[in-house]
Write a protein that holds these residues in place. Structure first.
Motif, PDB file in Angstrom:
ATOM      1  N   ALA A 295       0.832  -1.212   0.000  1.00 23.18           N
ATOM      2  CA  ALA A 295       0.000   0.000   0.000  1.00 23.18           C
ATOM      3  C   ALA A 295       0.865   1.260   0.000  1.00 23.18           C
ATOM      4  CB  ALA A 295      -0.940  -0.005   1.205  1.00 23.18           C
ATOM      5  N   ASN A 296       2.064   1.144   0.560  1.00 24.62           N
ATOM      6  CA  ASN A 296       2.956   2.305   0.639  1.00 24.62           C
ATOM      7  C   ASN A 296       3.966   2.381  -0.500  1.00 24.62           C
ATOM      8  OD1 ASN A 296       2.256   3.786   3.077  1.00 24.62           O
ATOM      9  ND2 ASN A 296       2.778   1.890   4.154  1.00 24.62           N
ATOM     10  N   TYR A 297       3.900   1.428  -1.414  1.00 22.41           N
ATOM     11  CA  TYR A 297       4.912   1.336  -2.473  1.00 22.41           C
ATOM     12  C   TYR A 297       4.729   2.461  -3.488  1.00 22.41           C
ATOM     13  CZ  TYR A 297       8.200  -1.286  -5.388  1.00 22.41           C
ATOM     14  OH  TYR A 297       9.293  -1.698  -6.113  1.00 22.41           O
ATOM     15  N   GLN A 298       5.698   3.347  -3.535  1.00 22.64           N
ATOM     16  CA  GLN A 298       5.566   4.573  -4.339  1.00 22.64           C
ATOM     17  C   GLN A 298       5.541   4.299  -5.841  1.00 22.64           C
ATOM     18  OE1 GLN A 298       4.915   7.527  -3.012  1.00 22.64           O
ATOM     19  NE2 GLN A 298       4.938   6.489  -1.039  1.00 22.64           N
ATOM     20  N   ASN A 299       6.200   3.220  -6.276  1.00 22.79           N
ATOM     21  CA  ASN A 299       6.325   2.973  -7.712  1.00 22.79           C
ATOM     22  C   ASN A 299       4.986   2.734  -8.416  1.00 22.79           C
ATOM     23  OD1 ASN A 299       9.026   3.347  -7.824  1.00 22.79           O
ATOM     24  ND2 ASN A 299       9.558   1.256  -8.400  1.00 22.79           N
ATOM     25  N   PHE A 300       4.002   2.242  -7.680  1.00 20.49           N
ATOM     26  CA  PHE A 300       2.697   1.995  -8.313  1.00 20.49           C
ATOM     27  C   PHE A 300       2.081   3.308  -8.765  1.00 20.49           C
ATOM     28  CE2 PHE A 300       2.204  -1.683  -5.134  1.00 20.49           C
ATOM     29  CZ  PHE A 300       3.103  -2.431  -5.870  1.00 20.49           C
ATOM     30  N   ILE A 301       2.202   4.309  -7.920  1.00 16.07           N
ATOM     31  CA  ILE A 301       1.618   5.606  -8.234  1.00 16.07           C
ATOM     32  C   ILE A 301       2.369   6.205  -9.426  1.00 16.07           C
ATOM     33  CG2 ILE A 301       1.180   7.922  -7.309  1.00 16.07           C
ATOM     34  CD1 ILE A 301       1.364   6.152  -4.487  1.00 16.07           C
ATOM     35  N   ALA A 302       3.701   6.048  -9.418  1.00 17.84           N
ATOM     36  CA  ALA A 302       4.516   6.550 -10.536  1.00 17.84           C
ATOM     37  C   ALA A 302       4.085   5.916 -11.861  1.00 17.84           C
ATOM     38  CB  ALA A 302       5.991   6.261 -10.278  1.00 17.84           C
ATOM     39  N   LEU A 303       3.561   4.707 -11.813  1.00 19.03           N
ATOM     40  CA  LEU A 303       3.128   4.011 -13.027  1.00 19.03           C
ATOM     41  C   LEU A 303       1.674   4.322 -13.391  1.00 19.03           C
ATOM     42  CD1 LEU A 303       4.713   0.489 -12.524  1.00 19.03           C
ATOM     43  CD2 LEU A 303       5.415   2.243 -14.135  1.00 19.03           C
ATOM     44  N   GLY A 304       1.005   5.098 -12.557  1.00 17.11           N
ATOM     45  CA  GLY A 304      -0.360   5.509 -12.885  1.00 17.11           C
ATOM     46  C   GLY A 304      -1.458   4.641 -12.292  1.00 17.11           C
ATOM     47  N   PHE A 305      -1.098   3.678 -11.450  1.00 19.63           N
ATOM     48  CA  PHE A 305      -2.131   2.884 -10.786  1.00 19.63           C
ATOM     49  C   PHE A 305      -2.744   3.695  -9.638  1.00 19.63           C
ATOM     50  CE2 PHE A 305       0.686  -0.296 -12.641  1.00 19.63           C
ATOM     51  CZ  PHE A 305      -0.214  -1.164 -13.219  1.00 19.63           C
ATOM     52  N   ASN A 306      -4.028   3.485  -9.399  1.00 17.77           N
ATOM     53  CA  ASN A 306      -4.693   4.142  -8.274  1.00 17.77           C
ATOM     54  C   ASN A 306      -5.018   3.121  -7.198  1.00 17.77           C
ATOM     55  OD1 ASN A 306      -4.957   6.548  -9.854  1.00 17.77           O
ATOM     56  ND2 ASN A 306      -6.710   5.560 -10.874  1.00 17.77           N
ATOM     57  N   LEU A 307      -4.531   3.350  -6.004  1.00 16.21           N
ATOM     58  CA  LEU A 307      -4.915   2.495  -4.878  1.00 16.21           C
ATOM     59  C   LEU A 307      -6.239   3.017  -4.344  1.00 16.21           C
ATOM     60  CD1 LEU A 307      -4.176   0.234  -2.865  1.00 16.21           C
ATOM     61  CD2 LEU A 307      -3.095   2.002  -1.447  1.00 16.21           C
ATOM     62  N   VAL A 308      -7.316   2.239  -4.529  1.00 16.73           N
ATOM     63  CA  VAL A 308      -8.642   2.756  -4.162  1.00 16.73           C
ATOM     64  C   VAL A 308      -9.249   2.070  -2.944  1.00 16.73           C
ATOM     65  CG1 VAL A 308      -9.208   3.585  -6.483  1.00 16.73           C
ATOM     66  CG2 VAL A 308      -9.877   1.255  -5.819  1.00 16.73           C
ATOM     67  N   ALA A 309      -8.777   0.871  -2.594  1.00 15.89           N
ATOM     68  CA  ALA A 309      -9.396   0.188  -1.454  1.00 15.89           C
ATOM     69  C   ALA A 309      -8.449  -0.818  -0.815  1.00 15.89           C
ATOM     70  CB  ALA A 309     -10.681  -0.522  -1.901  1.00 15.89           C
ATOM     71  N   LEU A 310      -8.647  -1.025   0.494  1.00 19.50           N
ATOM     72  CA  LEU A 310      -7.908  -2.030   1.254  1.00 19.50           C
ATOM     73  C   LEU A 310      -8.928  -2.877   2.012  1.00 19.50           C
ATOM     74  CD1 LEU A 310      -5.206   0.345   2.837  1.00 19.50           C
ATOM     75  CD2 LEU A 310      -4.920  -1.086   0.805  1.00 19.50           C
ATOM     76  N   PHE A 311      -8.682  -4.181   2.068  1.00 17.02           N
ATOM     77  CA  PHE A 311      -9.613  -5.083   2.750  1.00 17.02           C
ATOM     78  C   PHE A 311      -8.880  -6.025   3.692  1.00 17.02           C
ATOM     79  CE2 PHE A 311     -11.638  -4.088  -1.334  1.00 17.02           C
ATOM     80  CZ  PHE A 311     -12.904  -3.691  -0.916  1.00 17.02           C
ATOM     81  N   ASP A 312      -9.534  -6.344   4.811  1.00 18.60           N
ATOM     82  CA  ASP A 312      -9.027  -7.363   5.717  1.00 18.60           C
ATOM     83  C   ASP A 312     -10.243  -7.969   6.421  1.00 18.60           C
ATOM     84  OD1 ASP A 312      -5.871  -7.736   6.835  1.00 18.60           O
ATOM     85  OD2 ASP A 312      -7.458  -8.703   7.995  1.00 18.60           O
ATOM     86  N   ASN A 313     -10.013  -9.078   7.139  1.00 18.11           N
ATOM     87  CA  ASN A 313     -11.123  -9.664   7.896  1.00 18.11           C
ATOM     88  C   ASN A 313     -10.917  -9.518   9.403  1.00 18.11           C
ATOM     89  OD1 ASN A 313      -9.130 -11.492   8.366  1.00 18.11           O
ATOM     90  ND2 ASN A 313     -10.323 -13.318   7.858  1.00 18.11           N
TER      91      ASN A 313
ATOM     92  N   ASP B 160      11.937  -5.019  -8.515  1.00 20.20           N
ATOM     93  CA  ASP B 160      10.984  -3.941  -8.761  1.00 20.20           C
ATOM     94  C   ASP B 160       9.599  -4.555  -8.840  1.00 20.20           C
ATOM     95  OD1 ASP B 160       9.378  -1.892  -9.601  1.00 20.20           O
ATOM     96  OD2 ASP B 160      10.798  -1.140 -11.081  1.00 20.20           O
ATOM     97  N   LEU B 161       8.848  -4.375  -7.770  1.00 23.10           N
ATOM     98  CA  LEU B 161       7.530  -5.012  -7.692  1.00 23.10           C
ATOM     99  C   LEU B 161       6.580  -4.500  -8.764  1.00 23.10           C
ATOM    100  CD1 LEU B 161       7.069  -5.135  -3.816  1.00 23.10           C
ATOM    101  CD2 LEU B 161       7.664  -7.009  -5.355  1.00 23.10           C
ATOM    102  N   SER B 162       6.859  -3.312  -9.300  1.00 17.93           N
ATOM    103  CA  SER B 162       5.915  -2.783 -10.278  1.00 17.93           C
ATOM    104  C   SER B 162       5.985  -3.517 -11.612  1.00 17.93           C
ATOM    105  CB  SER B 162       6.119  -1.285 -10.465  1.00 17.93           C
ATOM    106  OG  SER B 162       7.448  -1.000 -10.770  1.00 17.93           O
ATOM    107  N   VAL B 163       7.047  -4.322 -11.814  1.00 26.86           N
ATOM    108  CA  VAL B 163       7.156  -5.092 -13.056  1.00 26.86           C
ATOM    109  C   VAL B 163       6.000  -6.092 -13.168  1.00 26.86           C
ATOM    110  CG1 VAL B 163       8.545  -6.833 -14.264  1.00 26.86           C
ATOM    111  CG2 VAL B 163       9.636  -4.774 -13.367  1.00 26.86           C
ATOM    112  N   GLY B 164       5.722  -6.800 -12.093  1.00 22.25           N
ATOM    113  CA  GLY B 164       4.637  -7.786 -12.111  1.00 22.25           C
ATOM    114  C   GLY B 164       3.278  -7.133 -12.342  1.00 22.25           C
ATOM    115  N   LEU B 165       3.088  -5.981 -11.717  1.00 26.35           N
ATOM    116  CA  LEU B 165       1.814  -5.274 -11.867  1.00 26.35           C
ATOM    117  C   LEU B 165       1.659  -4.737 -13.294  1.00 26.35           C
ATOM    118  CD1 LEU B 165      -0.730  -4.395 -10.347  1.00 26.35           C
ATOM    119  CD2 LEU B 165       0.501  -2.383  -9.556  1.00 26.35           C
ATOM    120  N   SER B 166       2.756  -4.280 -13.888  1.00 27.84           N
ATOM    121  CA  SER B 166       2.720  -3.796 -15.278  1.00 27.84           C
ATOM    122  C   SER B 166       2.366  -4.926 -16.235  1.00 27.84           C
ATOM    123  CB  SER B 166       4.083  -3.234 -15.687  1.00 27.84           C
ATOM    124  OG  SER B 166       4.475  -2.211 -14.816  1.00 27.84           O
ATOM    125  N   ARG B 167       2.913  -6.104 -15.947  1.00 25.04           N
ATOM    126  CA  ARG B 167       2.628  -7.277 -16.767  1.00 25.04           C
ATOM    127  C   ARG B 167       1.132  -7.603 -16.703  1.00 25.04           C
ATOM    128  NH1 ARG B 167       6.804 -11.243 -14.861  1.00 25.04           N
ATOM    129  NH2 ARG B 167       8.114  -9.717 -15.910  1.00 25.04           N
TER     130      ARG B 167
END
Lengths: 208, 208
Positions: free
Chosen positions: A99-117, B193-200
């Motif tokens: 959830a804190n991984y900055q690279n996802f945002i750099a790639l344009g992914f949006n973190l919209v929800a988190l789930f747990d039980n 780089d974890l974003s590689v898997g997500l990009s795939r």
């Protein structure tokens, strides 16, 4: 751009090209040659020219590739311009790290929800996103248009989480649990096995 | 088995073969054909036969590969029989998730030490290993014979941690920080780089 004509090996290299071009962009480079790309990616320039030629004409002979243009095009091929909405299921240590991984945002992914039980985790906030009960998945998935579900739960719960994600009509699963998952053909899955990178390192230090 | 004659692409596939064979072993398979390996790994049987032929004769024509023998040999090529000692630096969420990752143990790696610089974390125990101060790295690395350092600290601290690991004479670095690290030639590094898997995954769901 037919999927069946592109080998899995080539597809697997595309995210590496994208990352490399992003770093080149950060370095302020306007143009990059296939030789330089090859040096950075440990691939032959021929391999790179062959891979990128599959998707059209991005380079200029004797000059190199325009970094911004090539990155834009590779990103488009990878579908990063879709800005997929992602949800993480399992907010243990791995889930929080993701959830804190900055690279996802750099790639344009949006973190919209988190789930747990776990009631002691539900209601907490990680990276500005509130953790919800997994029971809310069906209504939240529809409301927030979740495209990708990330599975970060222990192995024994992974298949049941996958089943719930599939029922909630997500398009793809990114699975960190070390099990072989059953998913229907129209749901795409990428299994992340962290031990692959460590095994590769073992090879390199053994070969010294 | 000269490193320079084996392409990086082939080396990158070896851990995938190893994982696949491990799962085949778990399934109780004694023999596996290159066709079945191909189906499971989404590679052509020709590619598999070509890759594995580089390392010697592991199969029997018309029968297939002996799963145990092939796994043992691929493991040996990967150097997994060295049972490398690994240490994780940075015991935040990612570090804890990695310390608890069961697949490393299955591959024969030994988690021998954990390091952090936060006094509120030092002294805690994760997966039966005590977290030590990063300042103790030089003496602990020598005493416990640390082979591999895993970097799970924020990007801005990653290079200085790498420098300390190199000074402590570790053989290899597995880096999770999203930066380009400077390391001498005799230290091997694998950047995760974890974003590689997500990009795939993005590619696959875009292609639908």
């Amino acid at each position: 751009m037919k999927e069946q004509t592109i080998s899995k090996a080539t597809i697997d290299r595309l995210p590496l090209y994208y990352r490399c071009l992003r770093l080149a962009q950060d370095d302020g480079m306007d143009i990059i040659s296939s030789e330089e790309l090859g040096r950075r990616l440990e691939l032959t320039p021929e391999q790179i020219r062959k891979d990128l030629a599959l998707f059209g004409q991005f380079g200029k002979k004797g000059v190199g590739y325009y970094v911004n243009e090539l990155k834009f095009n590779v990103g488009k091929i990878l579908g990063l311009d879709n800005h997929w909405n992602i949800a993480i299921v399992g907010i243990g240590h791995l889930g929080v790290a993701l959830a804190n991984y900055q690279n996802f945002i750099a790639l344009g992914f949006n973190l919209v929800a988190l789930f747990d039980n776990d009631p002691s985790i539900i209601g907490k906030t990680v990276n500005h996103v509130r953790v919800r009960s997994i029971d809310d998945l069906p209504k939240v998935a529809a409301k927030l248009k979740i495209d990708i579900g990330v599975i970060a739960v222990p192995a024994q719960f992974a298949q049941s989480v996958a089943d719930r994600l599939i029922k909630a009509k997500i398009k793809g699963i990114w699975n960190f649990a070390p099990i072989k998952m059953k998913v229907p053909d129209d749901v795409k899955i990428v299994n992340e096995d962290l031990s692959v990178g460590l095994s590769r390192l073992s090879y390199y230090i053994t070969g010294k």
